[in-house]
Design a protein around this motif. Sequence first.
Motif, PDB file in Angstrom:
ATOM      1  N   ALA A 569       0.847  -1.198   0.000  1.00 22.22           N
ATOM      2  CA  ALA A 569       0.000   0.000   0.000  1.00 22.22           C
ATOM      3  C   ALA A 569       0.881   1.247   0.000  1.00 22.22           C
ATOM      4  CB  ALA A 569      -0.902   0.006   1.221  1.00 22.22           C
ATOM      5  N   PRO A 570       0.633   2.202  -0.893  1.00 18.37           N
ATOM      6  CA  PRO A 570       1.475   3.402  -0.952  1.00 18.37           C
ATOM      7  C   PRO A 570       1.281   4.333   0.240  1.00 18.37           C
ATOM      8  CG  PRO A 570      -0.367   3.590  -2.484  1.00 18.37           C
ATOM      9  CD  PRO A 570      -0.405   2.197  -1.941  1.00 18.37           C
ATOM     10  N   CYS A 571       0.184   4.123   1.014  1.00 15.02           N
ATOM     11  CA  CYS A 571      -0.080   5.008   2.156  1.00 15.02           C
ATOM     12  C   CYS A 571       0.836   4.713   3.338  1.00 15.02           C
ATOM     13  CB  CYS A 571      -1.545   4.909   2.573  1.00 15.02           C
ATOM     14  SG  CYS A 571      -2.141   3.212   2.713  1.00 15.02           S
ATOM     15  N   CYS A 572       1.165   3.435   3.544  1.00 17.33           N
ATOM     16  CA  CYS A 572       1.959   3.066   4.725  1.00 17.33           C
ATOM     17  C   CYS A 572       3.277   2.381   4.384  1.00 17.33           C
ATOM     18  CB  CYS A 572       1.143   2.182   5.662  1.00 17.33           C
ATOM     19  SG  CYS A 572       0.494   0.684   4.856  1.00 17.33           S
ATOM     20  N   GLU A 578       7.431  -6.145   9.643  1.00 17.33           N
ATOM     21  CA  GLU A 578       6.296  -5.458  10.249  1.00 17.33           C
ATOM     22  C   GLU A 578       5.037  -6.318  10.096  1.00 17.33           C
ATOM     23  OE1 GLU A 578       7.413  -0.760   9.653  1.00 17.33           O
ATOM     24  OE2 GLU A 578       6.418  -1.783   7.988  1.00 17.33           O
ATOM     25  N   ARG A 579       4.107  -6.226  11.067  1.00 18.02           N
ATOM     26  CA  ARG A 579       2.855  -6.972  10.970  1.00 18.02           C
ATOM     27  C   ARG A 579       2.007  -6.375   9.860  1.00 18.02           C
ATOM     28  NH1 ARG A 579      -0.347  -7.464  16.305  1.00 18.02           N
ATOM     29  NH2 ARG A 579      -1.547  -8.838  14.918  1.00 18.02           N
ATOM     30  N   ILE A 580       1.394  -7.241   9.054  1.00 12.77           N
ATOM     31  CA  ILE A 580       0.676  -6.771   7.871  1.00 12.77           C
ATOM     32  C   ILE A 580      -0.694  -7.427   7.745  1.00 12.77           C
ATOM     33  CG2 ILE A 580       2.666  -6.113   6.455  1.00 12.77           C
ATOM     34  CD1 ILE A 580       2.584  -8.884   5.188  1.00 12.77           C
ATOM     35  N   ILE A 581      -1.582  -6.752   7.014  1.00 15.11           N
ATOM     36  CA  ILE A 581      -2.919  -7.229   6.694  1.00 15.11           C
ATOM     37  C   ILE A 581      -3.138  -6.995   5.193  1.00 15.11           C
ATOM     38  CG2 ILE A 581      -5.382  -6.630   6.906  1.00 15.11           C
ATOM     39  CD1 ILE A 581      -4.523  -8.345   9.135  1.00 15.11           C
ATOM     40  N   GLY A 582      -3.824  -7.922   4.534  1.00 17.00           N
ATOM     41  CA  GLY A 582      -4.127  -7.764   3.124  1.00 17.00           C
ATOM     42  C   GLY A 582      -5.577  -7.367   2.910  1.00 17.00           C
ATOM     43  N   ILE A 583      -5.832  -6.488   1.937  1.00 11.03           N
ATOM     44  CA  ILE A 583      -7.188  -6.114   1.528  1.00 11.03           C
ATOM     45  C   ILE A 583      -7.349  -6.558   0.075  1.00 11.03           C
ATOM     46  CG2 ILE A 583      -8.837  -4.239   1.156  1.00 11.03           C
ATOM     47  CD1 ILE A 583      -8.227  -4.701   4.075  1.00 11.03           C
ATOM     48  N   THR A 584      -8.373  -7.393  -0.179  1.00  6.82           N
ATOM     49  CA  THR A 584      -8.548  -7.936  -1.522  1.00  6.82           C
ATOM     50  C   THR A 584      -9.290  -6.946  -2.411  1.00  6.82           C
ATOM     51  OG1 THR A 584     -10.623  -9.004  -0.899  1.00  6.82           O
ATOM     52  CG2 THR A 584      -8.603 -10.302  -0.699  1.00  6.82           C
ATOM     53  N   TYR A 585      -8.943  -6.973  -3.708  1.00  7.96           N
ATOM     54  CA  TYR A 585      -9.619  -6.194  -4.743  1.00  7.96           C
ATOM     55  C   TYR A 585      -9.997  -7.149  -5.861  1.00  7.96           C
ATOM     56  CZ  TYR A 585      -8.214  -1.788  -2.602  1.00  7.96           C
ATOM     57  OH  TYR A 585      -8.060  -0.737  -1.748  1.00  7.96           O
ATOM     58  N   HIS A 593      -1.200  -3.785   3.730  1.00  6.41           N
ATOM     59  CA  HIS A 593      -1.073  -2.631   4.623  1.00  6.41           C
ATOM     60  C   HIS A 593      -0.354  -3.044   5.900  1.00  6.41           C
ATOM     61  CE1 HIS A 593      -4.028   0.163   2.660  1.00  6.41           C
ATOM     62  NE2 HIS A 593      -4.473  -0.983   2.162  1.00  6.41           N
ATOM     63  N   ALA A 594       0.318  -2.087   6.512  1.00  4.17           N
ATOM     64  CA  ALA A 594       0.834  -2.302   7.865  1.00  4.17           C
ATOM     65  C   ALA A 594      -0.354  -2.379   8.820  1.00  4.17           C
ATOM     66  CB  ALA A 594       1.763  -1.156   8.257  1.00  4.17           C
ATOM     67  N   ILE A 595      -0.229  -3.148   9.876  1.00  3.18           N
ATOM     68  CA  ILE A 595      -1.348  -3.398  10.785  1.00  3.18           C
ATOM     69  C   ILE A 595      -1.855  -2.117  11.444  1.00  3.18           C
ATOM     70  CG2 ILE A 595       0.061  -3.819  12.832  1.00  3.18           C
ATOM     71  CD1 ILE A 595      -3.054  -5.839  11.801  1.00  3.18           C
ATOM     72  N   ASP A 596      -0.971  -1.102  11.583  1.00  5.62           N
ATOM     73  CA  ASP A 596      -1.365   0.148  12.222  1.00  5.62           C
ATOM     74  C   ASP A 596      -1.704   1.242  11.209  1.00  5.62           C
ATOM     75  OD1 ASP A 596       1.184   0.357  11.256  1.00  5.62           O
ATOM     76  OD2 ASP A 596       1.973   1.480  12.980  1.00  5.62           O
ATOM     77  N   CYS A 597      -1.931   0.874   9.954  1.00  5.32           N
ATOM     78  CA  CYS A 597      -2.221   1.863   8.909  1.00  5.32           C
ATOM     79  C   CYS A 597      -3.606   2.476   9.130  1.00  5.32           C
ATOM     80  CB  CYS A 597      -2.159   1.210   7.526  1.00  5.32           C
ATOM     81  SG  CYS A 597      -2.551   2.361   6.178  1.00  5.32           S
ATOM     82  N   ASP A 598      -3.699   3.800   9.142  1.00  3.41           N
ATOM     83  CA  ASP A 598      -4.975   4.498   9.349  1.00  3.41           C
ATOM     84  C   ASP A 598      -5.989   4.171   8.258  1.00  3.41           C
ATOM     85  OD1 ASP A 598      -3.956   5.699  11.594  1.00  3.41           O
ATOM     86  OD2 ASP A 598      -3.337   7.533  10.556  1.00  3.41           O
ATOM     87  N   ALA A 599      -5.501   3.848   7.059  1.00  4.38           N
ATOM     88  CA  ALA A 599      -6.410   3.593   5.942  1.00  4.38           C
ATOM     89  C   ALA A 599      -7.257   2.344   6.148  1.00  4.38           C
ATOM     90  CB  ALA A 599      -5.623   3.469   4.639  1.00  4.38           C
TER      91      ALA A 599
END
Length: 713
Positions: A569-572, A578-585, A593-599
């Motif tokens: 993710a370009p935002c974080c 680092e701990r990460i989470i995926g968002i599917t499209y 994304h990083a786990i603490d990403c505001d997005a």
Amino acid sequence: MYPADDLVELIRAYNPKSNSDLIRRAYDFGRDMHDGQFRHSGEPYFTHPIEVSQILAEQHLDDATIITALLHDTIEDTKASYSAVEEMFGNEVAMLVDGVTKLTNLQLSSTETKQAENFRKLFMAMSKDLRVILVKLADRLHNMRTIRAMRPEKQQVKARETMDIYAPLAGRMGMQWMRDELEDLAFKVLNPEGRASIMRRFITLQKETGDVIGRITDDMRYELEKAEIDAKVVGRAKKPYSIWRKMQEKEQGFSRLSDIYGFRIITANENDCYRVLGAIHQRWRAVPGRFKDYISQPKTNGYRSIHTTVSGRDGKRVEVQIRTQQMHDVAETGVAAHWSYKDGVRGENPFAVDPVKWISSLTEQFNAEDDHDEFLEAVKLEMYSDQVFCFTPKGDVVKLPRGATPLDFAYAIHTRIGNACVGAKVDHLRVPLWTRIKNGQSVEIITAEGQMPQATWLDIATTGKAKSAIRRALREVDRDRFIRLGRELARAGFENLGKKATDRVLDLAATQLRLKDRNELLARMGSAELTAHEVVQAVYPDLAPDVSEGIASERAVIGLSPEQRFQRAPCCEPLPGERIIGITYRGEGVVVHAIDCDALSNYEDQPERWIDLHWQAGQHQSIYGVTLELTIGNDAGVLGRICTLIGEHKANISDLEFVDRKPDFYRLHINAELRDAEHLHSLMLALQAESDVAQVERLRDPSKARQSAKPQP
């Protein structure tokens, strides 16, 4: 289809000496060549060249231009050849037809680089014979009049091209009537609802107020008769697009827009122009700041007229243009007046500008431009400009676009004066460089030895010439800085192998990478176009470390199905470790994304799109970009040391951007390619330890979460 005899009669009405036989032959030749071809509307194709020739005949143009209009598509769209046209109609016509053909093939609305190059070709064609562009403008006008036969998407492309290029060009050439019509036709395609809204309001206004134009025209005629001035008065409502543009510029609604009517007064001689001005101002109150005398200070395209705006009947503002008949002829046809005929005689209008001088003045400042984007910007700035007239301390007149500043004035005089400018006086008073110059002001430039252009000047200057000169000067300064920075990066890169970055080694690297010399190599390294690794590998391919060692990017994340792709993710900008989470499209894979990403809060109500992911354990490649924001001292060599330090920590600088420049510090963003979070931590510690670094932070931009980007494999 418009008969040949009718076209001949139309031309003979203003030019009895016209070669009617040659025009008939051109008509017959064009008709035969286009036989069997049809337009989108279903009409025979040859109706188009006839209509184009009519438009030009109505401007009283010469035989060669009319014949070119009849034949302008023959070389491109039929079996006719250049040699056949030359044999039948002469070298002059053949060259004009060929010129129009080449213009037709230019895709002026294409990508920026190609568009800029095509603009160059456009101006080159104009410089050879301006009649080429006159035919092209008439061609575009008829195509716009019949644009409804095209596909909707094609209409949009043509209308935008017309609005951006052909309409301003017509205006720049002094053909205001054509500019108005082209803009209005394009406006009808690009914003039909906006145009219809203005038309409806016009109708409502006429119902409420009656014939305002007729009443004001009668009032003006009465005042002129009282002053014993023989003049013709013509009134009109402004075009819908002109009104729309004023509404946008002034951020006003239609009901608050006052000057929507224009009046033109044609006099017998120049003295009467000023007598008319006196009569109008005695009868109605002049609006301050809305007076322009283009008779004493004509535009570069030969335009002469007096413009004034007055508060007319019922307090409505009306614009009045006052000119002689000869001035009016030039105002209607612009540069084309040079080729116009009247009563069989080539126009001897004293106000008609020499087209060769005009096009030379227009293209001269663009010839020095090497950069495509800068050339395009310069062209568009000059095409859209209106003019103000100011004076040097010696009384010489300098013409500048509306909104010009003393910097533009300085560069208009000479590039050397512009580069050395440290201040300015307007009407003998010291003013800031961003001051807008007004008509009639006297400007004096204050220079100093050793002064160099500043980056902030690009925001102050308005003319293409000034902006281009400033950029050239800044490039030279930046080039020296980039070379110094590149030398530091090269030294660090070669020292990692126990080698030295000698001039001989750098020359060899430049040769291997097919660059002009070592300075070009160093400049590219300093501007991040080349990495130290690429340079080292060019000279020591066997000794250079293999950057591909480590976990490959496609295997870097665990938790994805075999067919899924991912992108950070370009935002974080998450890093391995680092701990990460995926968002599917759907259809695009997964954004990590990083786990603490505001997005991530944007997806709280969509848990089905979340995937639990983690990074592969082990050594990763140094390919993961992270943006750092640094505040550093503005001293010699500081930036070089910072970049060297980053290189020594085995991180590659992929981008560098200055976001704030002050006399004592710089604030900049550096995108460094790193292995993992530990790599980032050690680099930030090293930077924080530097005495010249006031602050260093990892930059995360939540707004970038909204950017659409397809994941990489």
